[in-house]
Every structure is written in C-alpha cells, then in structure tokens.
Design a protein around this motif. Sequence first.
Motif, PDB file in Angstrom:
ATOM      1  N   LYS A  68       0.842  -1.194   0.000  1.00 57.45           N
ATOM      2  CA  LYS A  68       0.000   0.000   0.000  1.00 57.45           C
ATOM      3  C   LYS A  68       0.877   1.243   0.000  1.00 57.45           C
ATOM      4  N   ILE A 103       4.784   6.916   1.914  1.00 57.75           N
ATOM      5  CA  ILE A 103       4.948   5.766   2.802  1.00 57.75           C
ATOM      6  C   ILE A 103       4.512   4.524   2.033  1.00 57.75           C
ATOM      7  N   ASP A 127       3.742   0.529   2.657  1.00 57.38           N
ATOM      8  CA  ASP A 127       3.451  -0.430   3.731  1.00 57.38           C
ATOM      9  C   ASP A 127       3.301  -1.808   3.113  1.00 57.38           C
ATOM     10  N   LYS A 128       4.113  -2.759   3.596  1.00 54.64           N
ATOM     11  CA  LYS A 128       4.091  -4.120   3.057  1.00 54.64           C
ATOM     12  C   LYS A 128       4.356  -5.096   4.197  1.00 54.64           C
ATOM     13  N   GLY A 176       3.075  -5.302   6.978  1.00 54.71           N
ATOM     14  CA  GLY A 176       3.120  -4.639   8.276  1.00 54.71           C
ATOM     15  C   GLY A 176       4.367  -3.829   8.540  1.00 54.71           C
ATOM     16  N   GLN A 177       5.222  -3.649   7.531  1.00 55.16           N
ATOM     17  CA  GLN A 177       6.451  -2.877   7.687  1.00 55.16           C
ATOM     18  C   GLN A 177       6.444  -1.702   6.708  1.00 55.16           C
ATOM     19  N   LYS A 178       7.138  -0.623   7.083  1.00 54.66           N
ATOM     20  CA  LYS A 178       7.016   0.637   6.349  1.00 54.66           C
ATOM     21  C   LYS A 178       8.351   1.125   5.794  1.00 54.66           C
ATOM     22  N   ARG A 236       7.368   0.623  13.102  1.00 57.77           N
ATOM     23  CA  ARG A 236       7.576  -0.462  12.138  1.00 57.77           C
ATOM     24  C   ARG A 236       8.243   0.010  10.850  1.00 57.77           C
ATOM     25  N   SER A 272      -4.438   6.823  -0.298  1.00 55.52           N
ATOM     26  CA  SER A 272      -3.646   5.637  -0.531  1.00 55.52           C
ATOM     27  C   SER A 272      -4.027   4.943  -1.825  1.00 55.52           C
TER      28      SER A 272
END
Length: 212
Positions: free
Chosen positions: A2, A12, A14-15, A17-19, A36, A209
């Motif tokens: 995302k 940003i 986001d994949k 749960g990590q950024k 994260r 997003s």
Amino acid sequence: MKLTKLEHAALILDKAGQKLFIDPGSFTSPLTDTARAVAVVITHEHPDHWTPEQLDRIIALNPDVPIFAPAGVAAAAADYPVTVVSAGDTVEAGPFRLRFFGGTHAVIHETIPVIDNLGVLVDEELFYGGDSFTIPEGVSVQTLAVPAGAPWLKISEVMDYVLALKPRRTFPTHEMGLSRGGKEMSNVRIKWATEQNGGEFFPLAPNESLDL
C-alpha cells in the motif's frame, strides 16, 4: 503493498506490516505513525525532501532504521548514520527491494550548483525520480510518482516524461508549491499523458492511498 501519499514529496510504502518512508521533508506535516519503519530513502539534500525533525520522529520509534541516500545527503545530514547509495545499487530493507537510478538533480538555473539526486525503484513496481526526470533503463515502470510543480520543471517536460515511461499508473507528487488551481491544471496534463499509452491516473491528495 500500500502506497500512502503525504504532502509534497513524501511517501509511505506499507508491506507485510512494515514501512518504507521516502522524502519526509519540510512541506510535509510532522510524521506521527512511524512505528515499524524498516528504511528511509532520501533522494537528495533539499529541505523539502528531508529535515532533521522528520528523521528524528522516525528514529525515535525505530532507532536502528537504515537511511539510504546519495553522498550529498550524507554530507548534509552528518549527524545521522546515512548509508550512501549510488546509481546501480540494489539493497534489501525488510520486505522491500530498492534499486537506485540517476545521479543528479534537474537543473534549476545555470547559476545554481547541481547536486546529487537518486531515483528509487521499489519492488519493481513504484518508481520515484526525486527532483529529476530520470528514466530507469531496462525497467517497465508500473507506477510512477510524477512531479507536478517545481522551480526545475515545466509541464511540457512532465508530460514528455510520462509519455516516455508509459507507466500503468501515475499519481502527482511535489505539488505543495502550487495553488489549488495549479494542481488541477497539472493533474489534467498528467492524466492526459498517462492515458495516451493506456495507463490510469490517480489524483491522490495528501493521506490518500493506493494499493499496488
């Protein structure tokens, strides 16, 4: 993965749960949800693309987060542990694969020194050139972050850039220097250029997003 667009040039990703944070600078609201973070990418040293305060907000919750940037940023951000990258480099950061292209900032004026600038390709999906019209050779760009307004560009160059890369998706970035009317005019031109090769334009506003 995302993608969330913040104000101006900040993104940003986001994949799992990590950024990944890209270019959090002075025209971007103070970052808040920075937990994260697995990496920060800074394309060049201009303050609209990074500030110490924004980096501190990320590092506060992620003290070992790597910062990837060209040599000019490492010199300007000497108090931070910047990992210097160059065109042709590939790095892994958490679930993200980053490839770097280019090397120099677009010319603003002949009297203004040209500084280091790197474009970044994230997971072979998103390309963001920083302050340049870098074309990543050998890459079929899926999603392109398109600069919409800056002292170093005119809209015809932006349109030619989109036409040359033929991305499947585009969205505007680097637009906080534009009025509301200016943003709308730039969006119309970027949309047109995107659609000439069958792509889709997403007029993302700050904090909106896109799933990639």
